[in-house]
Design a protein around this motif. Structure first.
Motif, PDB file in Angstrom:
ATOM      1  N   ALA A  65       0.811  -1.218   0.000  1.00 23.84           N
ATOM      2  CA  ALA A  65       0.000   0.000   0.000  1.00 23.84           C
ATOM      3  C   ALA A  65       0.849   1.274   0.000  1.00 23.84           C
ATOM      4  N   GLY A  66       2.092   1.175   0.474  1.00 16.74           N
ATOM      5  CA  GLY A  66       2.991   2.329   0.468  1.00 16.74           C
ATOM      6  C   GLY A  66       3.750   2.490  -0.843  1.00 16.74           C
ATOM      7  N   ASN A  67       3.417   1.637  -1.831  1.00 17.56           N
ATOM      8  CA  ASN A  67       4.044   1.673  -3.157  1.00 17.56           C
ATOM      9  C   ASN A  67       5.526   1.295  -3.165  1.00 17.56           C
ATOM     10  N   PHE A  68       5.916   0.390  -2.255  1.00 11.80           N
ATOM     11  CA  PHE A  68       7.259  -0.176  -2.331  1.00 11.80           C
ATOM     12  C   PHE A  68       7.168  -1.688  -2.150  1.00 11.80           C
ATOM     13  N   LEU A  69       8.264  -2.389  -2.385  1.00 10.04           N
ATOM     14  CA  LEU A  69       8.282  -3.844  -2.399  1.00 10.04           C
ATOM     15  C   LEU A  69       7.659  -4.426  -1.136  1.00 10.04           C
ATOM     16  N   HIS A  70       6.663  -5.271  -1.319  1.00  5.33           N
ATOM     17  CA  HIS A  70       5.911  -5.891  -0.222  1.00  5.33           C
ATOM     18  C   HIS A  70       6.808  -6.833   0.578  1.00  5.33           C
ATOM     19  N   GLY A  71       6.631  -6.842   1.884  1.00  6.73           N
ATOM     20  CA  GLY A  71       7.420  -7.715   2.755  1.00  6.73           C
ATOM     21  C   GLY A  71       7.235  -9.190   2.453  1.00  6.73           C
ATOM     22  N   GLY A  72       6.011  -9.575   2.104  1.00  5.36           N
ATOM     23  CA  GLY A  72       5.760 -10.975   1.755  1.00  5.36           C
ATOM     24  C   GLY A  72       6.481 -11.376   0.484  1.00  5.36           C
ATOM     25  N   ALA A  73       6.558 -10.449  -0.472  1.00  3.74           N
ATOM     26  CA  ALA A  73       7.301 -10.720  -1.706  1.00  3.74           C
ATOM     27  C   ALA A  73       8.788 -10.850  -1.392  1.00  3.74           C
ATOM     28  N   THR A  74       9.287 -10.000  -0.506  1.00  2.07           N
ATOM     29  CA  THR A  74      10.694 -10.072  -0.107  1.00  2.07           C
ATOM     30  C   THR A  74      10.992 -11.417   0.545  1.00  2.07           C
ATOM     31  N   ALA A  75      10.130 -11.848   1.457  1.00  2.32           N
ATOM     32  CA  ALA A  75      10.328 -13.140   2.121  1.00  2.32           C
ATOM     33  C   ALA A  75      10.265 -14.294   1.117  1.00  2.32           C
ATOM     34  N   THR A  76       9.375 -14.187   0.136  1.00  4.34           N
ATOM     35  CA  THR A  76       9.278 -15.224  -0.892  1.00  4.34           C
ATOM     36  C   THR A  76      10.539 -15.261  -1.743  1.00  4.34           C
ATOM     37  N   ILE A  77      11.089 -14.100  -2.071  1.00  5.98           N
ATOM     38  CA  ILE A  77      12.349 -14.049  -2.816  1.00  5.98           C
ATOM     39  C   ILE A  77      13.458 -14.726  -2.014  1.00  5.98           C
ATOM     40  N   VAL A  78      13.537 -14.438  -0.725  1.00  9.10           N
ATOM     41  CA  VAL A  78      14.539 -15.078   0.132  1.00  9.10           C
ATOM     42  C   VAL A  78      14.332 -16.601   0.128  1.00  9.10           C
ATOM     43  N   ASP A  79      13.090 -17.037   0.193  1.00  9.90           N
ATOM     44  CA  ASP A  79      12.773 -18.466   0.188  1.00  9.90           C
ATOM     45  C   ASP A  79      13.176 -19.118  -1.135  1.00  9.90           C
ATOM     46  N   VAL A  80      12.725 -18.566  -2.248  1.00  7.45           N
ATOM     47  CA  VAL A  80      12.931 -19.195  -3.558  1.00  7.45           C
ATOM     48  C   VAL A  80      14.400 -19.154  -3.985  1.00  7.45           C
ATOM     49  N   ILE A  81      15.017 -17.983  -3.919  1.00 11.11           N
ATOM     50  CA  ILE A  81      16.412 -17.867  -4.349  1.00 11.11           C
ATOM     51  C   ILE A  81      17.326 -18.573  -3.339  1.00 11.11           C
ATOM     52  N   GLY A  82      16.963 -18.487  -2.067  1.00 14.70           N
ATOM     53  CA  GLY A  82      17.730 -19.202  -1.039  1.00 14.70           C
ATOM     54  C   GLY A  82      17.669 -20.709  -1.217  1.00 14.70           C
ATOM     55  N   SER A  83      16.510 -21.223  -1.587  1.00 11.09           N
ATOM     56  CA  SER A  83      16.394 -22.660  -1.847  1.00 11.09           C
ATOM     57  C   SER A  83      17.179 -23.051  -3.098  1.00 11.09           C
ATOM     58  N   ALA A  84      17.140 -22.210  -4.118  1.00 10.76           N
ATOM     59  CA  ALA A  84      17.841 -22.514  -5.370  1.00 10.76           C
ATOM     60  C   ALA A  84      19.346 -22.608  -5.155  1.00 10.76           C
ATOM     61  N   VAL A  85      19.905 -21.757  -4.292  1.00 10.55           N
ATOM     62  CA  VAL A  85      21.349 -21.793  -4.082  1.00 10.55           C
ATOM     63  C   VAL A  85      21.778 -23.092  -3.398  1.00 10.55           C
ATOM     64  N   VAL A  86      20.879 -23.736  -2.663  1.00  7.28           N
ATOM     65  CA  VAL A  86      21.198 -25.034  -2.061  1.00  7.28           C
ATOM     66  C   VAL A  86      21.454 -26.063  -3.161  1.00  7.28           C
ATOM     67  N   TYR A  87      20.674 -26.017  -4.237  1.00  8.99           N
ATOM     68  CA  TYR A  87      20.883 -26.931  -5.365  1.00  8.99           C
ATOM     69  C   TYR A  87      22.279 -26.787  -5.959  1.00  8.99           C
ATOM     70  N   THR A  88      22.834 -25.588  -5.952  1.00  3.14           N
ATOM     71  CA  THR A  88      24.143 -25.376  -6.577  1.00  3.14           C
ATOM     72  C   THR A  88      25.262 -26.095  -5.832  1.00  3.14           C
ATOM     73  N   SER A  89      24.965 -26.589  -4.641  1.00  2.00           N
ATOM     74  CA  SER A  89      25.954 -27.352  -3.876  1.00  2.00           C
ATOM     75  C   SER A  89      25.947 -28.829  -4.251  1.00  2.00           C
ATOM     76  N   GLY A  90      25.125 -29.179  -5.252  1.00  2.00           N
ATOM     77  CA  GLY A  90      25.098 -30.552  -5.733  1.00  2.00           C
ATOM     78  C   GLY A  90      23.984 -31.408  -5.165  1.00  2.00           C
ATOM     79  N   LEU A  91      23.134 -30.844  -4.329  1.00  2.00           N
ATOM     80  CA  LEU A  91      22.031 -31.616  -3.770  1.00  2.00           C
ATOM     81  C   LEU A  91      20.913 -31.777  -4.795  1.00  2.00           C
ATOM     82  N   THR A  92      20.137 -32.833  -4.655  1.00  2.00           N
ATOM     83  CA  THR A  92      19.020 -33.062  -5.584  1.00  2.00           C
ATOM     84  C   THR A  92      17.698 -32.569  -5.023  1.00  2.00           C
TER      85      THR A  92
END
Length: 158
Positions: A65-92
């Protein structure tokens, strides 16, 4: 997953088929819709074992509502990109999130380009810990910092 597969996943090149008998609008949404909704427009700038750097412009559907990046979107970015970097360590698989912490330091606005850097801090037998930082691309100012802890369930040997 190999590095190229992780890159394709983050950039949305892989699609999932979710055709079912139920005709409601929600069931017609693609699997893992929220991930696609939030990460739409992400471009992987660098990917290497234990590190991913992405960039994206803040779209209107991620503003609060304040016209800046939503906190929930920020947390989702941390979740998704954070999970993806785990894959780069060779895990399936990336395991189950047990904790996500996000600290907000500044605001990002409509069409502002941000950079997202994720790093593995530890990938062990049972736990992975990653750090994710969102920065303004034009000046490097930190918008938010996140830490994501994942439980890596042991695989059955049967």
């Amino acid at each position: 997953m190999d590095l190229e597969s992780v890159k394709k996943y983050l950039e949305g090149e892989e699609t999932e088929n979710n055709e079912g008998a139920d005709s409601s609008k929600v069931t017609k949404l693609p699997n893992r819709f929220i991930e696609r909704f939030v990460t739409q427009g992400v471009k992987v700038d660098l990917i290497e074992p234990g590190r991913i750097i992405c960039s994206m412009k803040i779209p209107p559907h991620l503003l609060n509502a304040g016209n800046f990046l939503h906190g929930g979107a920020t947390a989702t970015i941390v979740d998704v990109i954070g999970s993806a970097v785990v894959y780069t360590s060779g895990l399936t698989q990336t395991g189950v999130s047990v904790e996500i912490n996000v600290s907000y330091l500044d605001a990002a606005f409509l069409n502002e380009e941000i950079e997202i850097e994720a790093r593995t801090l530890r990938v062990g037998k049972a736990v992975a810990v990653v750090s994710v930082e969102l920065r303004k691309k034009k000046n490097g100012k930190i918008i938010a910092q996140g830490r994501h802890t994942k439980y890596l369930a042991p695989r059955s040997k049967l």
